[in-house]
Design an enzyme around this catalytic site. Structure first.
Site, PDB file in Angstrom:
ATOM      1  N   SER A   1       0.796  -1.236   0.000  1.00  0.00           N
ATOM      2  CA  SER A   1       0.000   0.000   0.000  1.00  0.00           C
ATOM      3  C   SER A   1       0.823   1.277   0.000  1.00  0.00           C
ATOM      4  O   SER A   1       0.272   2.356  -0.213  1.00  0.00           O
ATOM      5  CB  SER A   1      -0.921   0.020   1.212  1.00  0.00           C
ATOM      6  OG  SER A   1      -2.049  -0.757   0.936  1.00  0.00           O
TER       7      SER A   1
ATOM      8  N   TYR B   1      -2.700  -3.066 -10.533  1.00  0.00           N
ATOM      9  CA  TYR B   1      -2.684  -2.797  -9.097  1.00  0.00           C
ATOM     10  C   TYR B   1      -1.857  -3.841  -8.327  1.00  0.00           C
ATOM     11  O   TYR B   1      -1.017  -3.489  -7.490  1.00  0.00           O
ATOM     12  CB  TYR B   1      -4.126  -2.747  -8.563  1.00  0.00           C
ATOM     13  CG  TYR B   1      -4.182  -2.657  -7.058  1.00  0.00           C
ATOM     14  CD1 TYR B   1      -3.841  -1.481  -6.396  1.00  0.00           C
ATOM     15  CD2 TYR B   1      -4.561  -3.768  -6.294  1.00  0.00           C
ATOM     16  CE1 TYR B   1      -3.864  -1.409  -5.006  1.00  0.00           C
ATOM     17  CE2 TYR B   1      -4.592  -3.710  -4.901  1.00  0.00           C
ATOM     18  CZ  TYR B   1      -4.235  -2.528  -4.267  1.00  0.00           C
ATOM     19  OH  TYR B   1      -4.247  -2.461  -2.889  1.00  0.00           O
TER      20      TYR B   1
ATOM     21  N   TYR C   1      -5.272   4.291   7.510  1.00  0.00           N
ATOM     22  CA  TYR C   1      -6.595   3.647   7.518  1.00  0.00           C
ATOM     23  C   TYR C   1      -7.410   4.034   8.739  1.00  0.00           C
ATOM     24  O   TYR C   1      -7.498   5.206   9.085  1.00  0.00           O
ATOM     25  CB  TYR C   1      -6.468   2.113   7.436  1.00  0.00           C
ATOM     26  CG  TYR C   1      -5.421   1.644   6.478  1.00  0.00           C
ATOM     27  CD1 TYR C   1      -5.553   1.911   5.119  1.00  0.00           C
ATOM     28  CD2 TYR C   1      -4.308   0.946   6.915  1.00  0.00           C
ATOM     29  CE1 TYR C   1      -4.596   1.484   4.221  1.00  0.00           C
ATOM     30  CE2 TYR C   1      -3.351   0.511   6.027  1.00  0.00           C
ATOM     31  CZ  TYR C   1      -3.495   0.786   4.685  1.00  0.00           C
ATOM     32  OH  TYR C   1      -2.548   0.367   3.809  1.00  0.00           O
TER      33      TYR C   1
HETATM   34  N1  GLN Z   1      -1.831  -5.486  -2.024  1.00  0.00           N
HETATM   35  C1  GLN Z   1      -2.444  -5.295  -0.738  1.00  0.00           C
HETATM   36  C2  GLN Z   1      -3.940  -5.423  -0.815  1.00  0.00           C
HETATM   37  O1  GLN Z   1      -4.532  -4.895  -1.684  1.00  0.00           O
HETATM   38  C3  GLN Z   1      -2.078  -3.941  -0.192  1.00  0.00           C
HETATM   39  C4  GLN Z   1      -2.742  -3.680   1.125  1.00  0.00           C
HETATM   40  C5  GLN Z   1      -1.901  -2.939   2.092  1.00  0.00           C
HETATM   41  O2  GLN Z   1      -0.670  -2.878   1.984  1.00  0.00           O
HETATM   42  N2  GLN Z   1      -2.501  -2.385   3.133  1.00  0.00           N
HETATM   43  O3  GLN Z   1      -4.525  -6.114  -0.005  1.00  0.00           O
END
Ligand code: GLN
Length: 611
Positions: free
Chosen positions: A73, A197, A249
């Site tokens: 993320s 993504y 978050y």
């Molecule tokens: N690739 C991960 C996902 O989409 C990224 C999430 C994260 O790092 N918080 O679940």
């Protein structure tokens, strides 16, 4: 000079602090390595690296800062910035919101308009990747990988195993993708967008990379290591905004309240923290808390913020420190030697030329303070701003500067700028601020600026400076008190010399064998390294130090066509023997001239040391 071992044992305190954090938090064993992407479960929970990059491009590293891990993320803010710059703010901002959702990163929920809450949660990030895919098609991922590499300052690879693992299991993200597509936020096929993504999340970075990427965010988009402007300041400031409100978050509010540094975490175990105008931090430790944030990484950020009191909303600034010196021309005259009548005019009008030497950043508060300092004293005819120590100018500062110059112009005050090289980047910025303002002049050297302003004052108060004037020996201060007969005798041993503009009359290091009395034109005296000591005009002596010293200590060059009486030292000695009273007067005059120069030099030193 410290000894070699003295240097080796000294460590910057910031590095010592990071060492301590590393030692202290390495024992922290809470949390769990993410395994909802099966391949991530293979990470070694013992790995722990901390890196901090400063905005002058230094990178501190402690622990496992070279171990690669997937960015996950932490790619989100960078791809958001990339989307803003690639597609334009209007397009991106109409597709993705900027409100915190208070939800976990993988929440399958959109806002009231059926758009993602913000670009820091998966829905928003997938939407960003979708926008880039719309613009770049099959080249979308490569476009993103290149951009991430510019932030890190090196080419970044991909962990194919993690990519494959997430592709195979990422149904929740596919669900989000279809939700976005049915709401027309995604225009392209969901599988194509998700492949971009998932790949962007599988880009490999180290704690060091993350620190440099963070420092680039903290530095208005200029990578402090490579010097490259990676994204526009607009995209960077908006990215930091959403990191502030949503980067962590459903822990974002607590985070910004307690730590006060915009940050972003990834389930790979990385945390990035970017403190604007200060530093970038990158940490790697794979064990995560229930929000999906690295447990040790959070501790490092908390410790850094509290130990150095770095909360971004806990700041103040002293606007007064941008003025390093503020004086009138009488305290720091130019190196031009002035004739008596010029000196009188300048002394009577010394406060008509004000010099303000500035240092550091010219920001909103600094420029405002300068403008109030100017207004606090009677208005001069000339204000010289010396900018040689100014390192940057903020946009607000530039706007206030322009407004201040207009204000001065309205009151017929001439603004003189010094310390900026013509054609330099700074010079271009200044030309922009001052476009349309007629009262601005610029000179590279402060001394030249002061000299120019002095000349204007001399002219304005009737003391025309005529370089074509021819003066006689009787007007020479060094010969004051000599009788007409003595002067005639002295003139008889002198020879009139003619010099062309640019001609060297005396060279440093030569034997000093004669004295010169300038009759017309101007000459300047410079040290061998080019520093100007003085400019002399008709009626002044040079090379007179030959009376005290056997060798020349400076160069003398004609500024324009000039004439001078040259009197060989031998003949002058003979003259002194014949006219002992006159000889004594000359030595007394010389002592007086040296004393005057010493007073000027002392005031200058005083000026340098009193600020
Ligand atoms: N690739 C991960 C996902 O989409 C990224 C999430 C994260 O790092 N918080 O679940």
């Amino acid at each position: 000079m410290p000894s070699a071992t003295g240097w080796a044992s000294s460590k910057p305190p910031l590095l010592r602090f990071l060492d301590r954090c590393h030692a202290q938090f390495a024992t922290e064993d809470d949390g769990a390595v993410a395994d909802y992407i099966p391949e991530l479960g293979k990470a070694d929970p013992a790995h722990f690296g901390i890196s901090l990059a400063t905005l002058d491009g230094h990178v501190y590293e402690v622990g496992d800062t070279k171990i690669p891990f997937t960015i996950q993320s932490i790619s989100k803010p960078f791809v958001f910035a990339l989307a803003l710059d690639t597609l334009g703010a209007a397009k991106v901002e109409s597709a993705i919101g900027v409100e915190p959702s208070g939800d976990p990163f993988n929440s399958i929920r959109l806002n009231a308009e059926n758009h993602p809450f913000n670009p820091m949660v998966n829905a928003g990030a997938i939407a960003c990747s979708g926008l880039i895919h719309e613009a770049k098609g099959d080249g979308a991922f490569e476009y993103i990988r290149q951009a991430l590499g510019r932030f890190a300052g090196r080419e970044l690879g991909v962990d194919e195993a993690v990519y494959a693992s997430e592709s195979a299991t990422g149904d929740r993200n596919r669900a989000i993708g279809y939700l976005l597509r049915t709401n027309a936020v995604l225009k392209d096929r969901v599988d194509l967008v998700l492949s971009v993504y998932f790949r962007q999340c599988a880009v490999l970075v180290t704690a060091r990379d993350i620190a440099v990427m963070a420092a680039t965010l903290a530095n208005r988009g200029v990578n402090p290591v490579t010097g490259e402007q990676v994204m526009t300041p607009y995209a960077i400031s908006r990215t930091l905004s959403v990191m502030t409100s949503s980067g962590m978050y459903d822990y974002a509010g607590e985070w910004i309240y307690r730590v006060g540094i915009p940050a972003k975490s990834g389930v790979g175990g990385g945390i990035l923290a970017a403190l604007p105008a200060r530093l970038g931090l990158g940490s790697y430790s794979p064990k995560l808390d229930k929000h999906g944030n690295s447990v040790r990484g959070i501790k490092v950020c908390e410790a850094l913020s509290s130990h150095y009191d770095l909360h971004m909303l806990n700041r103040s600034d002293d606007a007064r420190n941008s003025i390093i010196a503020d004086y009138d021309m009488g305290r720091n005259p130019s190196r031009r030697s002035r004739r008596a009548h010029e000196q009188q005019i300048l002394a009577a009008h010394r406060d008509e030329v004000r010099v303000i030497e500035l240092v550091g950043t010219l920001s909103f508060s600094n420029v405002d303070y300068v403008s109030r300092q100017l207004a606090s004293k009677p208005r001069p005819q000339f204000v010289i701003f010396d900018l040689r120590r100014v390192t940057s100018l903020t946009r607000a500062g530039a706007r206030l500067v322009t407004e201040e110059f207009r204000e001065l112009a309205a009151h017929r005050v001439t603004v003189v700028l010094s310390g900026v090289k013509r054609g330099s980047r700074e010079w271009q910025i200044i030309t922009e601020w001052t476009a349309g303002i007629s009262n601005v002049r610029d000179f590279y050297l402060l001394d030249t600026a002061i000299e120019w302003a002095e000349d204007q004052i001399v002219y304005r108060y009737g003391g025309a400076i005529d370089f074509h004037d021819t003066t006689e020996l009787s007007e020479q201060p060094l010969l004051a008190g000599l009788t007409p007969e003595e002067l005639t005798d002295l003139a008889s041993v002198g020879m009139v010399r003619h010099y062309k503009a640019g001609e060297k009359i005396i060279s440093a290091g030569e034997a000093a064998t004669s004295l010169y009395f300038l009759r017309s034109g101007a000459v300047h005296i410079t040290l061998p390294d080019g520093v100007r000591l003085a400019t002399l005009t008709a009626g002044m002596a040079f090379g007179e130090m030959a009376l005290l010293e056997s060798h020349r200590s400076a160069d003398v060059t004609a500024d324009m066509a000039a004439t001078a009486f040259e009197i060989p030292l031998r003949d002058f000695d003979r003259f002194r023997k014949q006219h002992p009273r006159a000889g004594e007067a000359v030595m007394r005059n010389l002592a007086q001239l040296l004393a005057d120069r010493l007073i000027v030099a002392n005031t200058k030193v005083d000026l340098l040391t009193s600020y």
